[in-house]
Design an enzyme around this catalytic site. Sequence first.
Site, PDB file in Angstrom:
ATOM      1  N   LYS A  74       0.839  -1.208   0.000  1.00  0.00           N
ATOM      2  CA  LYS A  74       0.000   0.000   0.000  1.00  0.00           C
ATOM      3  C   LYS A  74       0.874   1.257   0.000  1.00  0.00           C
ATOM      4  O   LYS A  74       0.561   2.251  -0.663  1.00  0.00           O
ATOM      5  CB  LYS A  74      -0.940  -0.017   1.213  1.00  0.00           C
ATOM      6  N   GLN A 118      -4.634  -2.102   9.708  1.00  0.00           N
ATOM      7  CA  GLN A 118      -4.511  -3.406   9.062  1.00  0.00           C
ATOM      8  C   GLN A 118      -5.053  -4.509   9.974  1.00  0.00           C
ATOM      9  O   GLN A 118      -4.696  -4.588  11.146  1.00  0.00           O
ATOM     10  CB  GLN A 118      -3.038  -3.667   8.698  1.00  0.00           C
ATOM     11  N   ASP A 141     -11.283   2.250   4.282  1.00  0.00           N
ATOM     12  CA  ASP A 141     -11.603   0.821   4.150  1.00  0.00           C
ATOM     13  C   ASP A 141     -13.112   0.627   3.953  1.00  0.00           C
ATOM     14  O   ASP A 141     -13.547  -0.442   3.527  1.00  0.00           O
ATOM     15  CB  ASP A 141     -11.207   0.074   5.443  1.00  0.00           C
TER      16      ASP A 141
HETATM   17  N1  GUN Z   1      -6.865  -7.328   6.183  1.00  0.00           N
HETATM   18  C1  GUN Z   1      -7.276  -8.060   5.120  1.00  0.00           C
HETATM   19  N2  GUN Z   1      -7.947  -7.295   4.235  1.00  0.00           N
HETATM   20  C2  GUN Z   1      -7.983  -6.062   4.774  1.00  0.00           C
HETATM   21  C3  GUN Z   1      -8.534  -4.831   4.315  1.00  0.00           C
HETATM   22  O1  GUN Z   1      -9.169  -4.726   3.265  1.00  0.00           O
HETATM   23  N3  GUN Z   1      -8.345  -3.757   5.153  1.00  0.00           N
HETATM   24  C4  GUN Z   1      -7.685  -3.862   6.339  1.00  0.00           C
HETATM   25  N4  GUN Z   1      -7.588  -2.774   7.077  1.00  0.00           N
HETATM   26  N5  GUN Z   1      -7.168  -4.997   6.780  1.00  0.00           N
HETATM   27  C5  GUN Z   1      -7.320  -6.079   5.995  1.00  0.00           C
END
Ligand code: GUN
Length: 309
Positions: A74, A118, A141
């Site tokens: 990211k 995350q 998100d």
């Molecule tokens: N862990 C797995 N997928 C995601 C996601 O889309 N966002 C976040 N914050 N954590 C994750």
Amino acid sequence: MGLDNTNILIIICNNLPYKYKTMELLNGNEVSKKIKIEIKEKVDFIKASGKKTPHLAAILVGGDGASMTYVAAKEKDCHEVGFDSTVLRFDASITEEELINEVIKINENPAIDGLIVQLPLPKHINEKKITETISYKKDVDGFHPMNVGLMFKGLRTFLPATPYGIVKLLEHYQIETTGKHCVIIGRSDIVGKPMSALMLQKNCTVTVVHSKTVDLPSFTREADIVIAALGIPGFLKGDMIKAGAVVVDVGITRIEDSSTKTGYKLKGDVDFDSVAPKSSWITPVPGGVGPMTRVGLLLNTLEAIELYK
Ligand code: GUN
């Protein structure tokens, strides 16, 4: 789904010619590259007009290998499109209260437009509490109940990145959705549930199947579009789909493999070898949904500026 001349096989069936579209890949790597170029152009324009550079922050707790890889990816994406990015790393021993305070600090920091924490978090931290602490205006998100509600009503807001990326991928390849039967395997808050809302908005007839569904293959065999998001590698087999179905594979399970540099291989929820020959379109793993999810997050960060700055 329109048939073009390049991918039609005409077979004779019961003495009648039958047009059968051969399989094509839904190439997330290629489409995500194109969308990232478009995002970069928008960011360049924002900067040139003296406005604030979009800024995404990520909180990473602990040392889970997959989570560290995702957050690093990211960060790289942000740099590629010209966003500012900040990663805050905390030891797995951080308390829930301390983490909540860190989230509040970012909520109150006008320099940051979007925040993701995350997941998964260590067991002693309540993920729901953390998700609900993030300001809905920075929740790129799309997990905050406010944004979930706006999304289900079809109102403008952040869309969860994976379903958002899948919709963008289907749109890019002009996959017909109106009147089609979409079967989603899995009912998670992150993929299955929001995916059902977005496919309804795309005029699909939507069925969500899950671990308690009786005779699950009887549903997937009826589907024009199957979206597999249950996290069981190789679950969907060729005899579980109808000929010509569009198949989207959300699975990214890490399977140990000493022959690779990383020591693992990514395996999807779809048994590609048996499903691909029967499908009209299919996402590969890797290179299908994964890169589109990353693009979904970037699009949401741009949206944060447009909606709330
Ligand atoms: N862990 C797995 N997928 C995601 C996601 O889309 N966002 C976040 N914050 N954590 C994750």
